[in-house]
Scaffold this active site. Structure first.
Site, PDB file in Angstrom:
ATOM      1  CG  HIS A 105      40.951  36.878  44.738  1.00  0.00           C
ATOM      2  ND1 HIS A 105      39.743  37.867  43.540  1.00  0.00           N
ATOM      3  CD2 HIS A 105      40.594  37.030  45.045  1.00  0.00           C
ATOM      4  CE1 HIS A 105      38.627  38.066  44.277  1.00  0.00           C
ATOM      5  NE2 HIS A 105      39.056  37.389  45.513  1.00  0.00           N
ATOM      6  CD  GLU A 117      41.232  28.036  35.458  1.00  0.00           C
ATOM      7  OE1 GLU A 117      42.299  27.074  34.717  1.00  0.00           O
ATOM      8  OE2 GLU A 117      40.879  28.504  35.961  1.00  0.00           O
ATOM      9  CG  ASP A 134      41.061  31.924  49.407  1.00  0.00           C
ATOM     10  OD1 ASP A 134      40.467  30.660  50.512  1.00  0.00           O
ATOM     11  OD2 ASP A 134      40.075  32.089  48.329  1.00  0.00           O
TER      12      ASP A 134
END
Lengths: 318, 281
Positions: free
Chosen positions: A112, A61, A120
Site C-alpha cells: 500500500h 509495529e 483511505d
C-alpha cells in the site's frame, strides 16, 4: 517501440504473497511477521503451510521490528509485513538502531505504498518512504513494477544477506514482465532501447512509462525506457550509459519528488555527467481520498505527464 | 555455585573500578547505573549464564543476554572483558576514535558479546523476545536474558513487548528491570511516575519476582530462582531494586551521577572505597 502486452492485471502485493510462500518452501529459515494485516499483505498461503514460522504481532509495529531483529540472531530470515507507512515512518528509529546499524538480515516488506492506496487517504499514503529508507547506511531499497517482478524480488532478497526494504502496492496493474525472470538486485532492466530521451521509472510507474513511450513514438520521439526496480544500490552504469546516449532524462516515481529515485539520479548526473532532468513525482504534497486513477491524474503521474516531461526536457538538451 | 559470594563481590568491586576509570578517562559516559548494576552483571556473567566467551553471533546452545539501556555500557564492557570476551586492556579505548567500545554498545564494530545495538531506549525487550522465539523454533533449550532501565519503561515499545511475551508464552525469557527510581532529569516519580510496576507486569501476565540487586547473595539466588521458573508458560520479570551509584558514598542514590564523570580528585576518593581485586586494566 518494443511492444508490451498483458493478459491479466494483478496487484504487486499478491506477487509478494506468492513469493513469500515460495520462499518458505525453499528455505526453512524464512519466518514471517505481521502487524494485523495478514489479508492485505497476502500472507495467508505462508501461514497455512508454515504456521510455526509465522508470528502475529498485533498492532505493534515497533515491537515487530525489534522481534524481527532478534529472530535473525541465530540465522532466521524474517520478513515483516505491514503497510508502507507503518513499515517506515512509524518505526524509523527501530529500523535504524535494531536493524540497519545492527546489520540484521531483516526483510521489511511494505504494501500500500504511494497514492494508489486510494480512498483511505493521506494518513496511509506514504510518499516519503523511499527517501527515509535509502538514507539508512547499508539498506537496500527495491520497488518492483508488477506481480511477477515482485514475486521474483521477494525470492531474491531471501538469498541476499542484509537489511532490505521491499516496496509494493495495492491496485491491480498489468502483468507484463516474464514469469520466470531472474531478479538481480541493483541491476536495471532495459524496457525499451531508444535514442532521444531516457525515461527512468520505478514501481507502478513503469507500465505508465511504457504507455508514455508508445505515445512518444507516435509523435516521432524514440524513448529509452529503463526500469529501476532497485533504487539503492542504484545501477549507475546503466543510467550513465543511457543518458550519455540520449542527453536527457525523465524520472518517474509514485513518491515525493524530494528524496526519491529522481534525486538519486540527479546526484549521479551532477557528479558524473551533466544532463537536463525532469521529475514526474508528487510535488511535495500529502495525498488525499479518491480512486487510485483519479489521484494519479490529479498529482500528475499519468502517461500524459511523462510525455509532457519528455518533450520539455528534450528542449533543454545541448 | 561456580564462585563463593565473597569471590563474586570481589569481582564486582573490580568492575566498579573499571567503570569509574573508563568514564573518568574520557570525561563522559554513565557511571551511576553502571555502578548500580555491577552486582547483577557480575552474578549474571560469572555465575548464572551458560555462555561461551569464544563469541558467535548465533549463540546456538548458549544463553543470550541483551542490554536495552545501552548507556550503562561501561559495566557491560568491564564484565565482558573480565569474563574473557576480549582483553581488559581494550577497556582503555572506551569512547575513543576507532574503538570497538562505542559510547553505546553496537555490533557495528564487531565487539564480542554484543548482539544488538542499543542506546535509543525501549528497544531491547523486543529484540530479546525475537531471540527467544528463534530458540523455541529451533528447539534450543537455553535461555534469553534482558536488562532494561526503569526510566526507559516510559517508552511505549516496552509495553507492546510486555503484552506480547505472555500471550505468546515466551517462557524461556528472563527480563530484569534496574529499578533504581532515577533518570536524567530526576527521580522517576517526579519525571513520570511508574506507579505500581509489579502490579502492571502481573496484569500483563508476567511471573514477577523481586530482588535486591545490590546484595550479591540475594541477586544470585533470585536469578537461579528465575531459571527454575522458566518453561512453565510465562516469561519471568525480575524487578530488581538497586541504587544508582552503589559502592561509592558520594555517588549513591542520586540521579546526579547518571551521566556525569568524576574529576581527578573524586576518582581518587571513589577508588579508595573499592578494592582492586583483579588488577586495574
Amino acid at each position: 517501440m518494443k511492444k508490451y502486452t498483458y493478459t491479466e492485471k494483478k496487484d504487486t502485493r499478491s506477487g509478494f504473497g506468492a513469493g513469500l510462500h515460495e520462499a518458505g518452501k525453499r528455505n526453512e529459515n524464512v519466518v514471517a511477521l505481521c502487524a494485523d494485516l495478514v489479508g492485505s499483505l497476502k500472507m495467508d498461503a505462508f501461514i497455512k503451510d508454515f504456521p510455526e514460522r509465522f508470528v502475529q504481532v498485533g498492532i505493534a509495529e515497533a515491537n515487530m521490528m525489534g522481534i524481527a531483529a532478534g529472530l535473525t540472531i541465530n540465522g532466521k530470515i524474517p520478513f515483516t509485513g505491514t503497510f508502507a507507512n507503518f513499515s517506515t515512518g512509524r518505526v524509523y528509529d527501530q529500523i535504524r538502531q535494531s536493524i540497519a546499524y545492527s546489520g540484521k538480515n531483516v526483510k521489511i516488506c511494505a504494501s500500500h505504498a504511494g497514492l494508489t492506496l486510494g480512498e483511505d487517504g493521506a494518513t496511509h499514503q506514504i510518499l516519503e518512504d523511499i527517501g527515509l529508507m535509502k538514507m539508512l547506511p547499508g539498506m537496500v531499497v527495491i520497488n518492483p513494477c508488477d506481480y511477477n517482478q515482485t514475486k521474483a524480488a521477494t525470492l531474491a532478497i531471501m538469498d541476499y544477506e542484509g537489511p532490505v526494504y521491499l516496496r509494493f502496492g495495492r491496485p491491480v496493474i498489468p502483468v507484463f514482465t516474464p514469469e520466470d525472470q531472474k531478479f538481480e538486485i541493483g541491476k536495471a532492466w532495459m524496457v525499451n532501447e531508444g535514442t532521444d530521451v531516457t525515461i527512468i521509472a520505478t514501481g507502478h510507474m513503469v507500465w505508465r512509462a511504457i504507455e508514455a513511450g508508445e505515445k512518444l513514438a507516435e509523435l516521432g520521439i524514440d524513448a529509452e525506457i529503463i526500469n529501476i526496480h532497485t533504487i539503492k544500490p542504484l545501477d549507475e552504469e546503466a543510467i550513465l550509459k543511457s543518458v550519455k546516449k540520449t542527453g536527457c532524462v525523465v524520472t518517474c516515481e509514485e513518491h515525493n519528488k524530494y528524496g526519491g529515485l529522481g534525486e538519486s539520479v540527479a546526484r549521479l548526473l551532477t557528479t558524473e555527467y551533466l544532463a537536463p532532468q525532469e521529475f514526474v513525482a508528487v510535488n511535495d504534497s500529502f495525498g488525499e481520498s479518491a480512486t487510485p486513477d483519479q489521484l494519479m491524474t490529479k498529482y500528475k503521474l499519468d502517461p500524459a505527464d511523462i510525455v509532457a516531461a519528455a518533450q520539455k526536457v528534450m528542449k533543454r538538451k545541448k | 555455585m561456580k564462585h563463593t559470594i565473597s569471590e563474586l563481590e570481589d569481582i564486582a568491586s573490580q568492575v566498579r573500578r573499571d567503570c569509574l576509570r573508563m568514564v573518568h578517562a574520557v570525561q563522559s559516559g554513565h557511571p551511576g547505573a553502571s555502578l548500580g548494576c555491577a552486582d547483577f552483571f557480575t552474578a549474571l556473567y560469572f555465575e548464572v549464564l551458560n555462555h561461551n566467551p569464544k563469541f558467535t553471533m548465533a549463540g546456538a546452545g548458549e544463553d543470550l543476554f541483551f542490554l536495552s539501556n545501552g548507556h550503562i555500557s561501561p559495566v557491560w564492557y568491564s564484565v565482558l572483558a573480565r569474563s574473557g570476551y576480549f582483553d581488559v586492556s581494550e577497556l582503555a579505548t572506551f569512547r575513543k576514535l576507532d574503538s570497538r567500545l562505542q559510547g553505546h554498545p553496537t555490533t557495528h564494530e564487531g565487539l564480542p558479546g554484543v548482539r544488538i545495538a542499543s542506546g535509543s531506549l525501549g528497544q531491547g525487550l523486543s529484540v530479546a523476545i525475537g531471540a527467544a522465539l528463534a530458540k523455541k523454533i529451533d528447539g534450543d533449550k537455553s535461555l534469553v536474558y534482558a536488562l532494561m532501565g526503569d526510566g526507559e519503561l516510559q517508552e511505549g515499545q516496552n509495553w507492546e513487548a510486555l503484552m506480547f511475551a505472555p500471550f505468546h508464552k515466551v517462557d524461556n525469557l528472563i527480563a530484569s528491570v534496574d529499578y533504581n527510581g532515577q533518570q536524567i532529569d530526576g527521580p522517576t516519580e517526579k519525571v513520570l511516575s511508574l506507579e505500581n510496576l509489579q502490579a502492571k507486569f502481573e496484569a500483563f501476565g508476567w511471573h514477577v519476582i523481586t530482588s535486591d540487586g545490590n546484595d550479591m547473595g540475594e541477586i544470585t539466588k533470585a536469578l537461579h530462582y528465575a531459571i527454575s521458573l522458566t518453561g512453565k508458560g510465562k516469561p519471568i520479570l525480575n524487578l530488581m531494586s538497586t541504587q544508582m551509584g552503589y559502592g561509592v558514598d558520594f555517588m549513591v542514590g542520586t540521579h546526579k551521577w547518571h551521566g556525569a564523570a568524576p574529576s581527578d580528585a573524586q576518582l581518587e576518593v571513589a577508588l579508595g572505597q573499592l578494592k582492586e581485586t583483579a588488577g586495574d586494566y
